[in-house]
Design a protein around this motif. Sequence first.
Motif, short mmCIF file in Angstrom:
data_model
loop_
_atom_site.label_atom_id
_atom_site.label_comp_id
_atom_site.label_asym_id
_atom_site.label_seq_id
_atom_site.Cartn_x
_atom_site.Cartn_y
_atom_site.Cartn_z
N PRO A 64 14.22 5.41 11.32
CA PRO A 64 13.30 5.46 10.18
C PRO A 64 12.06 6.31 10.47
O PRO A 64 11.64 6.43 11.62
N SER A 65 11.51 6.91 9.42
CA SER A 65 10.26 7.66 9.54
C SER A 65 9.12 6.69 9.86
O SER A 65 9.30 5.47 9.78
N ALA A 66 7.95 7.21 10.18
CA ALA A 66 6.81 6.36 10.53
C ALA A 66 6.42 5.44 9.37
O ALA A 66 6.14 4.26 9.58
N ASN A 67 6.43 5.96 8.13
CA ASN A 67 6.07 5.14 6.96
C ASN A 67 7.09 4.02 6.75
O ASN A 67 6.71 2.88 6.48
N LEU A 68 8.36 4.33 6.87
CA LEU A 68 9.40 3.32 6.69
C LEU A 68 9.40 2.32 7.85
O LEU A 68 9.57 1.12 7.66
N ALA A 69 9.14 2.81 9.06
CA ALA A 69 9.11 1.94 10.24
C ALA A 69 8.00 0.90 10.15
O ALA A 69 8.15 -0.21 10.67
N SER A 70 6.92 1.21 9.44
CA SER A 70 5.84 0.23 9.30
C SER A 70 6.28 -0.99 8.48
O SER A 70 5.69 -2.05 8.57
N VAL A 71 7.34 -0.83 7.70
CA VAL A 71 7.86 -1.92 6.87
C VAL A 71 9.06 -2.61 7.51
O VAL A 71 9.11 -3.83 7.57
N ASN A 79 9.22 -7.27 -15.46
CA ASN A 79 10.45 -6.49 -15.37
C ASN A 79 10.89 -6.46 -13.91
O ASN A 79 10.38 -5.69 -13.12
N LYS A 80 11.84 -7.30 -13.56
CA LYS A 80 12.28 -7.46 -12.17
C LYS A 80 12.89 -6.19 -11.58
O LYS A 80 13.08 -6.09 -10.38
N ARG A 81 13.21 -5.21 -12.41
CA ARG A 81 13.77 -3.95 -11.90
C ARG A 81 12.69 -3.06 -11.30
O ARG A 81 13.01 -2.08 -10.63
N ASN A 82 11.43 -3.38 -11.54
CA ASN A 82 10.33 -2.59 -10.99
C ASN A 82 9.77 -3.23 -9.73
O ASN A 82 9.70 -4.45 -9.62
N ILE A 83 9.37 -2.38 -8.78
CA ILE A 83 8.81 -2.84 -7.52
C ILE A 83 7.39 -2.31 -7.41
O ILE A 83 7.16 -1.10 -7.52
N ASN A 84 6.43 -3.22 -7.22
CA ASN A 84 5.03 -2.84 -7.07
C ASN A 84 4.75 -2.51 -5.62
O ASN A 84 5.21 -3.21 -4.72
N ALA A 85 3.99 -1.47 -5.38
CA ALA A 85 3.67 -1.05 -4.01
C ALA A 85 2.46 -1.81 -3.49
O ALA A 85 1.48 -1.99 -4.21
N ASP A 86 2.55 -2.27 -2.25
CA ASP A 86 1.38 -2.82 -1.57
C ASP A 86 0.85 -1.73 -0.63
O ASP A 86 1.27 -0.58 -0.72
N ALA A 87 -0.07 -2.07 0.25
CA ALA A 87 -0.69 -1.08 1.13
C ALA A 87 0.35 -0.37 2.02
O ALA A 87 0.23 0.83 2.29
N LYS A 88 1.38 -1.09 2.48
CA LYS A 88 2.40 -0.49 3.34
C LYS A 88 3.38 0.38 2.55
O LYS A 88 3.89 1.38 3.07
N LEU A 89 3.67 0.00 1.32
CA LEU A 89 4.67 0.72 0.53
C LEU A 89 4.11 1.92 -0.23
O LEU A 89 4.84 2.83 -0.56
N LYS A 90 2.82 1.92 -0.51
CA LYS A 90 2.20 3.01 -1.29
C LYS A 90 2.45 4.39 -0.66
O LYS A 90 2.87 5.31 -1.37
N PRO A 91 2.25 4.58 0.67
CA PRO A 91 2.53 5.90 1.25
C PRO A 91 4.02 6.26 1.19
O PRO A 91 4.38 7.43 1.08
N LEU A 92 4.87 5.26 1.23
CA LEU A 92 6.31 5.48 1.19
C LEU A 92 6.76 5.86 -0.22
O LEU A 92 7.54 6.79 -0.41
N PHE A 93 6.25 5.14 -1.23
CA PHE A 93 6.64 5.38 -2.62
C PHE A 93 5.93 6.60 -3.21
O PHE A 93 6.49 7.31 -4.03
N GLY A 94 4.66 6.80 -2.85
CA GLY A 94 3.88 7.90 -3.42
C GLY A 94 3.31 7.58 -4.79
O GLY A 94 2.69 8.42 -5.42
N LYS A 95 3.52 6.37 -5.28
CA LYS A 95 2.97 5.94 -6.56
C LYS A 95 2.90 4.41 -6.56
O LYS A 95 3.50 3.76 -5.70
N PRO A 96 2.18 3.81 -7.50
CA PRO A 96 1.97 2.36 -7.47
C PRO A 96 3.19 1.51 -7.81
O PRO A 96 3.24 0.34 -7.46
N GLN A 97 4.20 2.10 -8.48
CA GLN A 97 5.38 1.30 -8.87
C GLN A 97 6.59 2.21 -8.95
O GLN A 97 6.50 3.36 -9.40
N ILE A 98 7.75 1.68 -8.51
CA ILE A 98 9.02 2.40 -8.65
C ILE A 98 10.04 1.45 -9.25
O ILE A 98 9.82 0.25 -9.32
N THR A 99 11.19 2.02 -9.68
CA THR A 99 12.29 1.17 -10.13
C THR A 99 13.20 0.90 -8.94
O THR A 99 13.19 1.65 -7.96
#
Length: 83
Positions: free
Chosen positions: A14-21, A50-70
Amino acid sequence: MAKKISAFAKPLTPSANLASVIGSSALPRTEAVKKMWDYIKKNKLQDSKNKRNINADAKLKPLFGKPQITMFELTSIISKNLK
């Protein structure tokens, strides 16, 4: 004769961003997706309306690049962060 590991089960790093999770050890793509879902459920990051959406926390925000993804974008993001 050694059994050949399929590309599906091949351990990837995993990349550094993914490894943090999910941790920094090499693992198959399927296990990376499972660990990511474990993290999302443990931290209650699925959108309540909407359970199909995932909200980003501090660890996921750099990985997702936005506050929410599907949930459909999740596999693509994980794949881009495994080598």
